[in-house]
Design a protein around this motif. Structure first.
Motif, PDB file in Angstrom:
ATOM      1  N   TYR A 175       1.034  -1.040  -0.054  1.00  6.00           N
ATOM      2  CA  TYR A 175      -0.028   0.003   0.021  1.00  6.00           C
ATOM      3  C   TYR A 175       0.751   1.196   0.118  1.00  6.00           C
ATOM      4  O   TYR A 175       0.513   2.304  -0.566  1.00  6.00           O
ATOM      5  CB  TYR A 175      -0.974  -0.040   1.293  1.00  6.00           C
ATOM      6  N   MET A 176       2.008   1.344   0.524  1.00  5.50           N
ATOM      7  CA  MET A 176       2.924   2.321   0.833  1.00  5.50           C
ATOM      8  C   MET A 176       3.532   2.530  -0.874  1.00  5.50           C
ATOM      9  O   MET A 176       3.630   3.488  -1.352  1.00  5.50           O
ATOM     10  CB  MET A 176       3.999   2.100   1.709  1.00  5.50           C
ATOM     11  N   GLU A 177       3.715   1.481  -1.343  1.00  2.00           N
ATOM     12  CA  GLU A 177       4.173   1.368  -2.759  1.00  2.00           C
ATOM     13  C   GLU A 177       3.124   2.152  -3.695  1.00  2.00           C
ATOM     14  O   GLU A 177       3.641   2.813  -4.378  1.00  2.00           O
ATOM     15  CB  GLU A 177       4.568  -0.001  -3.408  1.00  2.00           C
ATOM     16  N   SER A 178       1.942   1.712  -3.538  1.00  4.95           N
ATOM     17  CA  SER A 178       0.711   2.376  -4.492  1.00  4.95           C
ATOM     18  C   SER A 178       0.761   3.646  -4.094  1.00  4.95           C
ATOM     19  O   SER A 178       0.745   4.551  -5.073  1.00  4.95           O
ATOM     20  CB  SER A 178      -0.363   1.603  -4.131  1.00  4.95           C
ATOM     21  N   ALA A 179       0.907   4.117  -2.691  1.00  2.83           N
ATOM     22  CA  ALA A 179       0.844   5.328  -2.596  1.00  2.83           C
ATOM     23  C   ALA A 179       1.908   6.282  -2.972  1.00  2.83           C
ATOM     24  O   ALA A 179       1.832   7.472  -3.512  1.00  2.83           O
ATOM     25  CB  ALA A 179       0.601   5.740  -1.063  1.00  2.83           C
ATOM     26  N   SER A 180       3.006   5.688  -3.302  1.00  2.00           N
ATOM     27  CA  SER A 180       4.400   6.250  -3.723  1.00  2.00           C
ATOM     28  C   SER A 180       4.017   6.654  -5.346  1.00  2.00           C
ATOM     29  O   SER A 180       4.777   7.509  -5.760  1.00  2.00           O
ATOM     30  CB  SER A 180       5.585   5.633  -3.788  1.00  2.00           C
ATOM     31  N   GLU A 181       3.010   6.134  -5.878  1.00  2.00           N
ATOM     32  CA  GLU A 181       2.943   6.487  -7.309  1.00  2.00           C
ATOM     33  C   GLU A 181       2.226   7.947  -7.436  1.00  2.00           C
ATOM     34  O   GLU A 181       2.588   8.641  -8.267  1.00  2.00           O
ATOM     35  CB  GLU A 181       1.756   5.644  -7.987  1.00  2.00           C
ATOM     36  N   PHE A 182       1.391   8.577  -6.298  1.00  2.00           N
ATOM     37  CA  PHE A 182       0.997   9.652  -6.464  1.00  2.00           C
ATOM     38  C   PHE A 182       1.799  10.598  -5.304  1.00  2.00           C
ATOM     39  O   PHE A 182       1.578  12.014  -5.184  1.00  2.00           O
ATOM     40  CB  PHE A 182      -0.634   9.929  -6.110  1.00  2.00           C
ATOM     41  N   ASP A 183       2.615  10.128  -4.332  1.00  2.00           N
ATOM     42  CA  ASP A 183       3.173  10.719  -3.554  1.00  2.00           C
ATOM     43  C   ASP A 183       4.578  10.271  -3.415  1.00  2.00           C
ATOM     44  O   ASP A 183       5.016   9.276  -2.486  1.00  2.00           O
ATOM     45  CB  ASP A 183       2.555  10.492  -1.946  1.00  2.00           C
TER      46      ASP A 183
END
Lengths: 358, 274
Positions: A122-130
């Motif tokens: 989930y942190m990885e997915s979030a790093s796509e926009f952040d």
């Protein structure tokens, strides 16, 4: 005489003009003297209210809580700076927009040690926009799909196309938010939900206009209550509502359409003009506690990215529920919304207005 | 001289109020309406009313407001006549009953109608139970007109009741003495004398109907876009205050027209009776 009256009036006016900003300043004391309060701006019914009281009990920080219905409604309020919130919970593409427009500040993760409970993917997915995970702490995630009433629909549903089926005229609930509405049309046509292509968007718009006579209403949070109340046969809904609605009305079934859909993550962020940053971080940290995340999950039934919390779920059926925790690799055409820039936003807004005015 | 000064002092709070909450906001609306995002002067926002989307929503708003105003007159006029003929016998009670729902919040009342009118709502359940045909008006323009009438009818009844009640009984008696029957008295005496009340009633129903966005949003299922909804969405969702203000100025023109008409006909200020 007259002049004197005028003078008094102007003096009073001037003083009132001068006092006004002072009054405002009074509420926003210097950062050093942080008050024991935190202003939270969250989606409607998006946490267990008891959690707020327990947070206050544990930390002594008072929570001033406010709710919004869509990302689009939230953004102008924060942008205008009329209200200074300390914690907000927008979705992926909106966080990207807020970062790009310099509305957010970096979170001091020393104050949020519970971030360790959030699953890596989930942190990885979030790093796509952040990029670099500096601004956002994942709170909930899910898909967008179709909720249907088995007593009103007797065929298996696996495609968005059912939302264009004349049979269900007046029994269809669409999402009243621009990106979700266009996502459905774009995906049905096989296009990306982040399309900026005029031709594709025009097709999607025409598709939505074609659908409009079949739609009972465009709603957001009300989909849930209307589906539970048997008011409609089919509704477009966030996956998080599915378990809750099934609990209330066992005739309801949730599917992720085969054409693909939106996978979203809502995260806690701290706006730049926050007055109580440390309290905000304490709040976010508290939300990441496994017991607290579990409590929220039980209440709102939106999928939690908190791995420790998921392990605490007692009911095995729910812990491994394909609705709450789907294996995303099994589905095709999944995408996350991206911020499309000011021009892109305008394009979608104009087209959506045309659909609505038809 | 002294009392004059005192009166002036008394007016200061109102002047302050008017400046802070009427004049300054109005100036801001005009500033945004006549400027673009770069802060340069422009007419684009005003002229955008001619875009198909905006024009259509303005037309629809005018149409629905007109329909609900006409229905309000047709409903309110006989009621006002009945009330004024009661002359002290229970008429206050009936006026009170009419005002009573207005003590409850406007939003709650409209939300209640949403639940009542739903396809599987209270009204339809009762109709079904009685084996009567069910009602399917929720999320249609008819529901919006219904909501407007329900919410704004008291604003038509009260000025009409006031103006008809004030008609000198001797005028009516004179007409009857001179041989006019009830209908002739009604059309040639009472009706002309009640025009100020009708006009202020029209303004007080037409203007809020024209500008509403809550009724259309809640009872129209967000399917029907009135000019009020367009303006609301420009402010709350598209963060385009310039366009929202420009369209508001256009809408203000219609409001000013109806207020001018009122002030011409309604010199005695029946509209202020509320």
């Amino acid at each position: 005489m007259k002049k004197k009256g005028l003078k008094i009036a102007t003096a009073l006016l001037a003083s009132s003009v001068m006092v006004f900003p002072l009054l405002l300043n009074g509420c926003t004391s210097a950062p050093g003297a942080e008050k024991k309060e935190v202003y939270v701006y969250n989606w409607g019914e998006y946490l267990d209210p008891d959690v707020l009281d327990e947070f206050t009990e544990e930390t002594g920080i008072k929570v001033i809580y406010d709710e919004f219905e869509t990302n689009e409604v939230m953004y102008p309020k924060v942008e205008a700076g009329a209200v200074q919130y300390d914690v907000i919970c927008p979705s992926d593409y909106m966080i990207q927009k807020m970062i790009e427009n310099d509305l957010l500040q970096e979170i001091n993760f020393d104050n949020v040690p519970n971030i360790k409970n959030i699953g890596n993917q989930y942190m990885e997915s979030a790093s796509e926009f952040d990029p670099g995970n500096k601004y956002a702490v994942p709170y909930c995630w899910g898909t967008v799909g179709i909720l249907y009433n088995k007593t009103k629909v007797d065929e298996p549903i696996d495609s968005w196309s059912v939302l264009w089926d004349e049979k269900y005229k007046g029994d269809i609930l669409m999402q009243n938010s621009v990106r979700d509405a266009f996502m459905v049309a774009l995906k049905l046509k096989g296009y990306s939900m982040n399309s900026l292509d005029d031709k594709e968007l025009e097709e999607a718009k025409n598709l939505l206009i074609e659908q409009k006579p079949l739609v009972q209403a465009y709603v957001v949070d009300q989909v849930r209550d209307k589906m539970i109340g048997n008011e409609a046969a089919i509704g477009v809904i966030y996956s998080g509502e599915a378990i809750y609605t099934q609990r209330e009305n066992s005739d309801l079934e949730y599917v992720i359409p085969k054409e693909g859909t939106n996978v979203w993550i809502d995260c806690w962020v701290i706006p730049k003009n926050a007055q109580n940053k440390e309290n905000a971080e304490a709040f976010i940290n508290y939300m990441c506690k496994p017991e607290v995340a579990l409590k929220n999950f039980d209440f709102i039934t939106y999928s939690t990215p908190n791995v420790e919390a998921r392990n605490l779920i007692e009911d095995e059926e729910i812990r491994n529920s394909p609705i709450a925790f789907p294996d995303l690799s099994e589905y095709d055409g999944l995408e996350t919304y991206q911020y499309l820039g000011a021009e892109g936003d305008q394009k979608y807004a104009d087209l959506w207005k045309q659909v609505k005015a038809e | 001289m002294k009392s004059n000064k005192f009166v002036k002092m008394l007016s200061i709070p109102y002047v302050l109020w008017a400046v802070a909450f009427i004049i300054i906001p109005l100036l801001m609306v005009f500033y945004y309406g006549f400027s673009n995002k770069e802060g340069k002067f422009t007419f684009t926002n005003i002229l955008s009313i001619f875009q198909a989307v905006h024009f259509k929503s303005l037309y629809l708003a005018l149409l629905l407001a007109l329909i609900s105003t006409v229905i309000c007159i047709l409903l309110a006029y006989p009621l006002a006549l009945i009330l004024s003929s009661m002359k002290g016998k229970n008429d206050h009670l009936i006026v009170f009953i009419f005002i009573l729902p207005m003590w409850m919040n406007f939003l709650l009342r409209t939300l209640a109608w949403q639940t009542l009118l739903e396809n599987d709502g209270v009204i339809n359940n009762v109709l079904q139970f009685l084996h009567l045909p069910t009602l399917h008006i929720i999320n249609t323009p008819a529901a919006i007109v219904f909501g407007m009438i329900y919410n704004f009818l008291p604003f038509m009844v009260l000025p009409l009741y006031n103006v008809i009640n004030k008609i000198d009984q001797n005028t009516i008696n004179a007409a009857r003495d001179l041989g006019a029957n009830y209908w002739q008295t009604l059309f040639h005496v009472i009706f002309p004398l009640s025009i100020p009340g009708i006009i202020s009633g029209i303004t007080m129903v037409f203007v809020p109907s024209l500008t509403t966005f809550v009724v259309s949003e809640m009872l129209g299922g967000s399917k029907i876009l009135l000019i009020g909804n367009v303006i609301e969405q420009e402010f709350t969702q598209n963060s385009n205050w310039h366009l929202g203000s420009g369209l508001s100025i256009v809408l203000m023109i219609f409001i000013i027209i109806s207020m001018v008409i009122t002030s011409v006909f309604d010199k005695e200020g029946e509209g202020n009776a509320l």
